[in-house]
Enzyme design. Structure first.
Site, short mmCIF file in Angstrom:
data_model
loop_
_atom_site.label_atom_id
_atom_site.label_comp_id
_atom_site.label_asym_id
_atom_site.label_seq_id
_atom_site.Cartn_x
_atom_site.Cartn_y
_atom_site.Cartn_z
N SER A 95 0.83 -1.20 0.00
CA SER A 95 0.00 0.00 0.00
C SER A 95 0.87 1.26 0.00
O SER A 95 1.66 1.48 -0.91
CB SER A 95 -0.96 -0.05 1.19
N ASP A 224 -9.60 -5.42 -4.70
CA ASP A 224 -9.06 -4.44 -3.76
C ASP A 224 -9.99 -3.23 -3.71
O ASP A 224 -10.14 -2.51 -4.69
CB ASP A 224 -7.66 -4.01 -4.22
N HIS A 253 -7.44 -5.93 -0.38
CA HIS A 253 -6.27 -5.08 -0.15
C HIS A 253 -5.32 -5.71 0.86
O HIS A 253 -4.10 -5.67 0.69
CB HIS A 253 -6.73 -3.71 0.36
#
Length: 273
Positions: A95, A224, A253
């Site tokens: 991320s 995601d 995610h």
């Protein structure tokens, strides 16, 4: 506790474990190095030296209220790498950590990076603009800011549902995983988390992706809900000189946690290749 005091006085907490080829993991917003536990134990058992750290303002690092930018995060990582004298490192970022990795590799690695991995990562740039018309609207990030400032305790728990795909029909919801995310989030500083939203959503990493020539693995879940794949991995892979893309139908995610067996297997194959 192992800590490094950076040039600006910020204390960075880190864990340096094992012996062998070096892997360095960079966590996402608003978490800590603990988010990599499923990878840390796996790679320690495979004979790797594993380094993780809590980003400034996050986890057990000092809650510095200044300089929460991708640029600073990458510079901080460089100071830690040089302090530990790490070489031929594979850098793995999830991320926001993926943004940190690609900026670090491009600007700060000084030949110390061997490979890079971007998992569910924010590059090239998340926010919608004239040059990124299919990006995420600014209103989404403004709401994250509002919730972080005024409703953080509840918001951080609620966010675990889309983060791990626990809002999908038939999901195997694990309360312990949610509580661990919430625990990590609330360890960090609210000011750092607030400013970090701008860092992960508005930093344009297009030129960094273009400039990197070491092998880069891009891994992204097709479901995601936090960093949509079409605006991230599918664009990043087109910009990389030496990239490989793996996408995962139905993965969320937070797939390094919920789908760690699959993710770890593919990571190991890339690292050994």
């Amino acid at each position: 506790m192992s800590t490094l005091t950076l040039k600006d006085g910020t204390e960075i907490f880190y864990k340096d474990q094992g012996q062998g080829p070096v892997l360095m993991f960079h966590h996402g917003w608003p978490l800590s190095s603990d988010d990599w536990d499923a990878q840390v134990i796996f790679f320690l058992q495979k004979g790797y030296r594993v380094v993780t750290h809590d980003r400034r303002g996050h986890g057990r690092s000092s809650q510095n209220i200044y300089n929460h930018t991708i640029e600073q995060y990458a510079s901080d990582a460089a100071e830690l790498v040089e302090f530990l004298d790490l070489k031929d490192v594979v850098h793995i970022g999830h991320s926001t950590g993926g943004g940190e990795v690609i900026r670090y590799v491009n600007k700060y690695s000084n030949g110390r990076a061997k490979k890079a991995v971007l998992i569910s990562a924010v590059p090239p740039v998340m926010v919608k603009s004239e040059t990124n018309p299919d990006g995420v609207p600014m209103e989404v990030f403004d709401n994250i800011r509002e919730q972080t400032l005024n409703n953080r305790n509840q918001f951080y728990f609620d966010l675990t549902f889309p983060f791990y795909g626990y809002n999908r029909e038939g999901a195997n919801v694990k309360d312990g995983i949610q509580r661990n995310w919430w625990r990590q989030g609330l360890m960090g500083g609210i000011a750092a988390h607030y400013d970090g939203i701008k860092a992960f959503s508005e930093t344009d990493l297009t030129e960094d992706l273009k400039a990197v020539d070491i092998p880069v693995l891009v891994m992204h879940g097709e479901d995601d809900q936090i960093v949509p794949i079409a605006n991230a991995a599918l664009k990043s892979i087109k910009l990389l000189k030496n990239g490989k893309l793996i996408t995962y139908p139905g993965f969320p995610h937070g797939m390094p946690t919920t789908e760690h067996e699959t993710i770890n297997k593919d990571l190991l194959e890339f690292i050994r290749s």
